[in-house]
Design a protein around this motif. Structure first.
Motif: not given
Length: 251
Positions: A41-69
Motif C-alpha cells: 500500500i503506498p503512503p497515504q496523502q492528505i488532500c487538503q487542510v483548512t480552518t473552519d471559520p466558525l469553530l476556529n479549528q483546523n481540519i485535515i482531509i484525505w481520500e480513502k484508498d479503496t485498496l486499504y481497509t
C-alpha cells in the motif's frame, strides 16, 4: 524451541505448514495470520487542510484508498522542525476528515501528515507529504490608514490564486477579491468602517472527495481588524486674505 515468521511479501494467496522433515507424518503446530490490507500500500496523502471559520479549528482531509481497509494515523509537527507527534488514529469506517481541536489557528500555521500502519499493525509503512495551513495577520497600515493583510503560503499542492474573503463576522464571510499567488500581502482600500473579518484561501487543483461533505476552499484563520475610516474635515467658515495679495495669502 523455534519460531518461524513468514512474511507474504508477494501477496500470493495461500497457506503455510511447518512439519518435521525427519518425520513427515508429524505435523507441528502452525498458525496462519491474515493481516488486513496485505499488499504494498503506498503512503497515504492528505488532500487538503483548512480552518473552519466558525469553530476556529483546523481540519485535515484525505481520500480513502479503496485498496486499504486499515486505520489512518494523523500527525502534527511538534515544536521541533521535522519531528511529528501522533494526534489520533482514525478507523477506516470513520469519516476521512479529522478536526484538530487542540491547536489554535490564530497563533500560527501548522503542518500535518497521515500514515498507515503495516499490515499487522506493528509499525508504520510510511507517511505522505505534509500540508501546511495559511496563517493570516491583519493590521491598520500606518502609512495609508487602510486594513492590510499578510500571510504565509499554503504548502501541499499547487495553486495559482489567493482568494480573499471579507465579512462583518466570521459567519458572514464572502469572496471579496483574488490576487496572484506570487504575492502574500494585500491592502483593502474599500474597507467598510467598523470591524472587518478576513480570511485568505486557496483551491486544490483537484477537488477533494472525502467521506465528509464540506467547502473545498483551504481557508486560513479568520483575522479581525477595526477600521474607523479615512478622516474627513469640513469647514463651516473659511476666510482668505488679503485680497488682493502680492506674496502671502492667509487662510
Amino acid at each position: 524451541y523455534y519460531k518461524i515468521l513468514i512474511s507474504n511479501v508477494g501477496t500470493t494467496t495461500g497457506s503455510f505448514s511447518v512439519f518435521n522433515e525427519s518425520s513427515p507424518g508429524i505435523i507441528f503446530d502452525s498458525v496462519c495470520t491474515y493481516c488486513v490490507g496485505t499488499g504494498p500500500i503506498p503512503p497515504q496523502q492528505i488532500c487538503q487542510v483548512t480552518t473552519d471559520p466558525l469553530l476556529n479549528q483546523n481540519i485535515i482531509i484525505w481520500e480513502k484508498d479503496t485498496l486499504y481497509t486499515g486505520p489512518y494515523i494523523v500527525q502534527k509537527e511538534s515544536t521541533t522542525m521535522g519531528v511529528y507527534n501522533t494526534m489520533a488514529t482514525v478507523m477506516n469506517n470513520d469519516s476521512s476528515a479529522y478536526v484538530d481541536s487542540i491547536s489554535n489557528p490564530m497563533i500560527q500555521a501548522f503542518k500535518y501528515r497521515i500514515g498507515i500502519p503495516d499490515t499487522c499493525g506493528f509499525g508504520t509503512v510510511g507517511y505522505g507529504s505534509f500540508h501546511q495551513t495559511i496563517h493570516l495577520l491583519t493590521s491598520i497600515s500606518s502609512s495609508t490608514g487602510y486594513p492590510q493583510l499578510a500571510w504565509n503560503p499554503y504548502y501541499g499542492f499547487y495553486y495559482g490564486t489567493y482568494y480573499i474573503f471579507r465579512g462583518s463576522s466570521p459567519a458572514t464571510l464572502t469572496l471579496y477579491d483574488s490576487i496572484s499567488a506570487s504575492f502574500n500581502s494585500y491592502t483593502d482600500v474599500a474597507a467598510v468602517p467598523g470591524m472587518n473579518y478576513y480570511s485568505v484561501s486557496v483551491l486544490p487543483p483537484v477537488p477533494c472527495q472525502p467521506s465528509r461533505a464540506m467547502n473545498m476552499y483551504s481557508y486560513s484563520n479568520v483575522s479581525p481588524v477595526a477600521f474607523t475610516g479615512i478622516n474627513e474635515y469640513e469647514f463651516n467658515q473659511l476666510s482668505v486674505g488679503p485680497n488682493p495679495a502680492n506674496d502671502i495669502l492667509n487662510f
